[in-house]
Design a protein around this motif. Structure first.
Motif, PDB file in Angstrom:
ATOM      1  N   ARG A  92       0.817  -1.229   0.161  1.00 12.10           N
ATOM      2  CA  ARG A  92       0.143  -0.279   0.211  1.00 12.10           C
ATOM      3  C   ARG A  92       1.182   1.393   0.228  1.00 12.10           C
ATOM      4  O   ARG A  92       0.592   2.387  -0.556  1.00 12.10           O
ATOM      5  CB  ARG A  92      -0.823   0.108   1.052  1.00 12.10           C
ATOM      6  CG  ARG A  92      -1.210   0.981   1.109  1.00 12.10           C
ATOM      7  CD  ARG A  92      -2.547   1.292   2.192  1.00 12.10           C
ATOM      8  NE  ARG A  92      -3.845   1.418   2.085  1.00 12.10           N
ATOM      9  CZ  ARG A  92      -4.442   2.039   3.211  1.00 12.10           C
ATOM     10  NH1 ARG A  92      -4.333   1.914   4.438  1.00 12.10           N
ATOM     11  NH2 ARG A  92      -5.660   3.477   3.028  1.00 12.10           N
ATOM     12  N   ARG A  93       2.216   0.863   0.772  1.00  8.84           N
ATOM     13  CA  ARG A  93       2.928   2.463   0.800  1.00  8.84           C
ATOM     14  C   ARG A  93       3.329   2.619  -0.487  1.00  8.84           C
ATOM     15  O   ARG A  93       4.661   3.526  -0.694  1.00  8.84           O
ATOM     16  CB  ARG A  93       3.616   2.180   1.937  1.00  8.84           C
ATOM     17  CG  ARG A  93       3.765   2.113   3.225  1.00  8.84           C
ATOM     18  CD  ARG A  93       4.478   1.648   4.821  1.00  8.84           C
ATOM     19  NE  ARG A  93       3.459   1.792   5.678  1.00  8.84           N
ATOM     20  CZ  ARG A  93       4.447   2.138   6.517  1.00  8.84           C
ATOM     21  NH1 ARG A  93       5.429   2.557   6.740  1.00  8.84           N
ATOM     22  NH2 ARG A  93       3.642   1.525   7.652  1.00  8.84           N
ATOM     23  N   LEU A  94       3.670   1.909  -1.428  1.00  4.82           N
ATOM     24  CA  LEU A  94       4.540   1.500  -2.747  1.00  4.82           C
ATOM     25  C   LEU A  94       4.183   2.463  -4.044  1.00  4.82           C
ATOM     26  O   LEU A  94       2.369   2.316  -3.785  1.00  4.82           O
ATOM     27  CB  LEU A  94       4.963  -0.072  -3.581  1.00  4.82           C
ATOM     28  CG  LEU A  94       5.905  -0.739  -2.185  1.00  4.82           C
ATOM     29  CD1 LEU A  94       6.048  -2.153  -2.717  1.00  4.82           C
ATOM     30  CD2 LEU A  94       7.122   0.005  -1.590  1.00  4.82           C
ATOM     31  N   ASP A  95       4.666   3.373  -4.573  1.00  5.19           N
ATOM     32  CA  ASP A  95       4.384   3.201  -5.261  1.00  5.19           C
ATOM     33  C   ASP A  95       4.269   3.102  -6.705  1.00  5.19           C
ATOM     34  O   ASP A  95       4.804   1.676  -6.546  1.00  5.19           O
ATOM     35  CB  ASP A  95       4.416   5.583  -5.728  1.00  5.19           C
ATOM     36  CG  ASP A  95       6.199   5.147  -5.762  1.00  5.19           C
ATOM     37  OD1 ASP A  95       7.128   3.773  -6.947  1.00  5.19           O
ATOM     38  OD2 ASP A  95       6.867   6.095  -5.682  1.00  5.19           O
ATOM     39  N   GLN A 116       8.127   2.131  -8.354  1.00  8.44           N
ATOM     40  CA  GLN A 116       8.485   0.991  -7.121  1.00  8.44           C
ATOM     41  C   GLN A 116       8.091  -0.197  -7.134  1.00  8.44           C
ATOM     42  O   GLN A 116       8.860  -1.639  -7.618  1.00  8.44           O
ATOM     43  CB  GLN A 116       8.497   1.398  -5.837  1.00  8.44           C
ATOM     44  CG  GLN A 116       8.809   2.791  -5.460  1.00  8.44           C
ATOM     45  CD  GLN A 116       8.516   3.146  -4.050  1.00  8.44           C
ATOM     46  OE1 GLN A 116       7.563   3.653  -3.691  1.00  8.44           O
ATOM     47  NE2 GLN A 116       9.649   3.548  -2.801  1.00  8.44           N
ATOM     48  N   GLN A 167       6.635  -3.553  11.483  1.00  9.60           N
ATOM     49  CA  GLN A 167       6.047  -2.001  11.650  1.00  9.60           C
ATOM     50  C   GLN A 167       7.456  -2.502  12.983  1.00  9.60           C
ATOM     51  O   GLN A 167       8.314  -1.349  13.579  1.00  9.60           O
ATOM     52  CB  GLN A 167       5.666  -1.408  11.952  1.00  9.60           C
ATOM     53  CG  GLN A 167       5.545   0.030  12.098  1.00  9.60           C
ATOM     54  CD  GLN A 167       5.911   1.332  11.129  1.00  9.60           C
ATOM     55  OE1 GLN A 167       6.589   1.039  10.072  1.00  9.60           O
ATOM     56  NE2 GLN A 167       7.788   1.021  10.986  1.00  9.60           N
ATOM     57  N   GLU A 197      -1.006  -7.311   5.017  1.00  7.34           N
ATOM     58  CA  GLU A 197      -0.264  -7.702   3.744  1.00  7.34           C
ATOM     59  C   GLU A 197       0.996  -8.758   4.093  1.00  7.34           C
ATOM     60  O   GLU A 197       1.285  -9.554   5.253  1.00  7.34           O
ATOM     61  CB  GLU A 197       0.464  -6.230   4.134  1.00  7.34           C
ATOM     62  CG  GLU A 197      -0.661  -5.119   3.631  1.00  7.34           C
ATOM     63  CD  GLU A 197      -0.426  -4.555   2.434  1.00  7.34           C
ATOM     64  OE1 GLU A 197       0.193  -4.846   1.183  1.00  7.34           O
ATOM     65  OE2 GLU A 197      -0.356  -3.473   2.362  1.00  7.34           O
ATOM     66  N   SER A 219      -2.939  -7.188   0.103  1.00  3.81           N
ATOM     67  CA  SER A 219      -1.415  -6.472  -1.355  1.00  3.81           C
ATOM     68  C   SER A 219      -2.168  -7.087  -2.424  1.00  3.81           C
ATOM     69  O   SER A 219      -1.583  -5.904  -3.064  1.00  3.81           O
ATOM     70  CB  SER A 219      -0.581  -8.002  -0.208  1.00  3.81           C
ATOM     71  OG  SER A 219      -0.554  -7.520   1.086  1.00  3.81           O
ATOM     72  N   TRP A 237      -4.038  -4.157  -3.447  1.00  5.39           N
ATOM     73  CA  TRP A 237      -3.412  -2.821  -3.354  1.00  5.39           C
ATOM     74  C   TRP A 237      -2.564  -2.354  -5.096  1.00  5.39           C
ATOM     75  O   TRP A 237      -2.669  -1.353  -5.471  1.00  5.39           O
ATOM     76  CB  TRP A 237      -2.760  -2.680  -2.172  1.00  5.39           C
ATOM     77  CG  TRP A 237      -3.966  -2.106  -1.171  1.00  5.39           C
ATOM     78  CD1 TRP A 237      -4.066  -2.935   0.282  1.00  5.39           C
ATOM     79  CD2 TRP A 237      -4.468  -0.943  -0.850  1.00  5.39           C
ATOM     80  NE1 TRP A 237      -4.423  -1.876   0.942  1.00  5.39           N
ATOM     81  CE2 TRP A 237      -5.354  -0.915   0.265  1.00  5.39           C
ATOM     82  CE3 TRP A 237      -4.783   0.236  -1.967  1.00  5.39           C
ATOM     83  CZ2 TRP A 237      -5.800   0.313   0.401  1.00  5.39           C
ATOM     84  CZ3 TRP A 237      -5.929   1.623  -1.305  1.00  5.39           C
ATOM     85  CH2 TRP A 237      -6.010   1.090  -0.473  1.00  5.39           C
ATOM     86  N   LYS A 252      -3.024  -0.134  -8.579  1.00  4.91           N
ATOM     87  CA  LYS A 252      -2.343   0.553  -8.648  1.00  4.91           C
ATOM     88  C   LYS A 252      -1.538  -0.188 -10.226  1.00  4.91           C
ATOM     89  O   LYS A 252      -0.670   1.287 -10.953  1.00  4.91           O
ATOM     90  CB  LYS A 252      -0.998   0.267  -7.573  1.00  4.91           C
ATOM     91  CG  LYS A 252      -0.844   0.614  -6.563  1.00  4.91           C
ATOM     92  CD  LYS A 252      -0.368   1.099  -5.569  1.00  4.91           C
ATOM     93  CE  LYS A 252      -0.476   1.081  -4.153  1.00  4.91           C
ATOM     94  NZ  LYS A 252      -0.374   2.808  -3.681  1.00  4.91           N
TER      95      LYS A 252
END
Ligand code: CP
Length: 320
Positions: free
Chosen positions: A10-13, A16, A113, A132, A170, A173, A177
């Motif tokens: 989710r945090r990756l563009d 990436q 995390q 995820e 995962s 997302w 994307k």
């Protein structure tokens, strides 16, 4: 250089994600050709698995082996965690024991995390609770690209126990994307109540959810995470939501069938489909070796540009 963690997609563009998939595809080409991958002599990866695993743990070991990384396996059982040592103190101990990276699977959402906060070297999420499973989704995307030639514009139906599935999150997302249209298909008791926060449309009837689907991704019914009463019976679930040759009829003619494994055979998927020509389930297992090698390479500071210099793009190759 900041520490390269992979805690979720989710945090990756998109750039990436594409880069990691490109490196995976190039590693696949090299391993199939018997060519060596970049080597990391002297590096040690800790594989911390606090839940059972066959595919993920073994493929990380295989990937590490290909990169010349040594591994040390760690489970809660047989360690000082069995005497009550906390995860925090365990991670501080492993940091002091000079591990270079940690791959962690844990039943609690967000625990990678916490590991990253205390380890302060690269941490890779190998599946945390219902949150995820980023390396699964990267491998699944490579599998789809290799088989369908593209991801952009595909309709992907994710069927079954979405509520308890980190694989579903995962993949939703990541595939959205990359331009896929994602559907979540299942009984409303197994679709998350906050489905609208996820990038996909809910469908409660299997025939409607599979209409025109290019990819059908079945999910395991996760009985170990399920509260009582979410299903009337396994028999009813099978009757209404099992993916099989009959229920696949509304899907696209060239539909592929995926499953992250392990499969509850005869429940979410029948044997003929799991083992039939539309199934890419074993391809998913193999793709994950290459994507886990790509993620270990990246996390340990490898330069994707150096690997991809002169390589054919799996995205452009697919479009050609
Ligand atoms: N897909 C997956 O995560 O499988 P394992 O639980 O066997 O690692």
């Amino acid at each position: 250089m900041s520490v390269r963690h992979l805690l979720g997609v989710r945090r990756l563009d998109t750039i990436q994600i594409q880069e990691l998939i490109e490196v995976s595809a190039e590693f696949r080409r090299r391993m199939k050709a018997g060519e060596a991958l970049p080597q990391f002599p002297g590096k040690v990866a800790g594989l911390l698995f606090f839940e059972g695993s066959t595919r993920t743990r073994v493929s990380f070991e295989r990937a590490a082996f290909a990169l010349g990384i040594q591994v040390t396996n760690f489970t809660g059982q047989g360690s000082s965690m069995a005497k009550g040592e906390t995860l925090r103190d365990t991670i501080l101990t492993l940091r002091q024991e000079l591990l270079d990276t940690i791959v962690v699977r844990h039943p609690s959402c967000g625990s990678p995390q916490l590991v990253a906060d205390f380890f302060r070297r690269p941490v890779i999420n190998a599946g945390d609770g219902e949150h995820e499973h980023p390396t699964q989704a990267l491998g699944d995307a490579l599998t789809i690209l290799l088989r369908k030639g593209r991801i952009q514009g595909l309709t992907v139906a994710i069927v079954g126990d979405v509520m308890h599935s980190r694989v579903a999150r995962s993949n939703a997302w990541l595939l959205s994307k990359l331009g896929a249209k994602v559907r979540f298909v299942g009984p409303n008791t197994l679709l998350p109540s906050n489905c609208a926060l996820l990038p996909g449309e809910p469908y409660f009837k299997l025939s409607e959810g599979l209409e025109g689907a290019d990819v059908v991704m079945c999910l395991r019914l996760q009985k170990e995470r399920m509260a009582q009463g979410l299903l009337s019976s396994i028999g009813e679930y099978r009757r209404l939501y099992q993916v099989n040759e009959r229920t696949l009829r509304p899907a696209a003619k060239d539909v592929i069938v995926m499953h992250p494994g392990p499969i509850n055979r005869g429940v979410e998927l029948d044997d003929a489909t799991a083992d039939g020509p539309r199934s890419v389930i074993l391809d998913q297992v193999e793709s994950a070796v290459y994507t886990r090698a790509a993620v270990l390479f990246w996390a340990l500071g490898g330069d994707p540009d150096a690997v991809l210099d002169g390589a054919t793009s799996v995205f452009e190759e697919a479009e050609a």
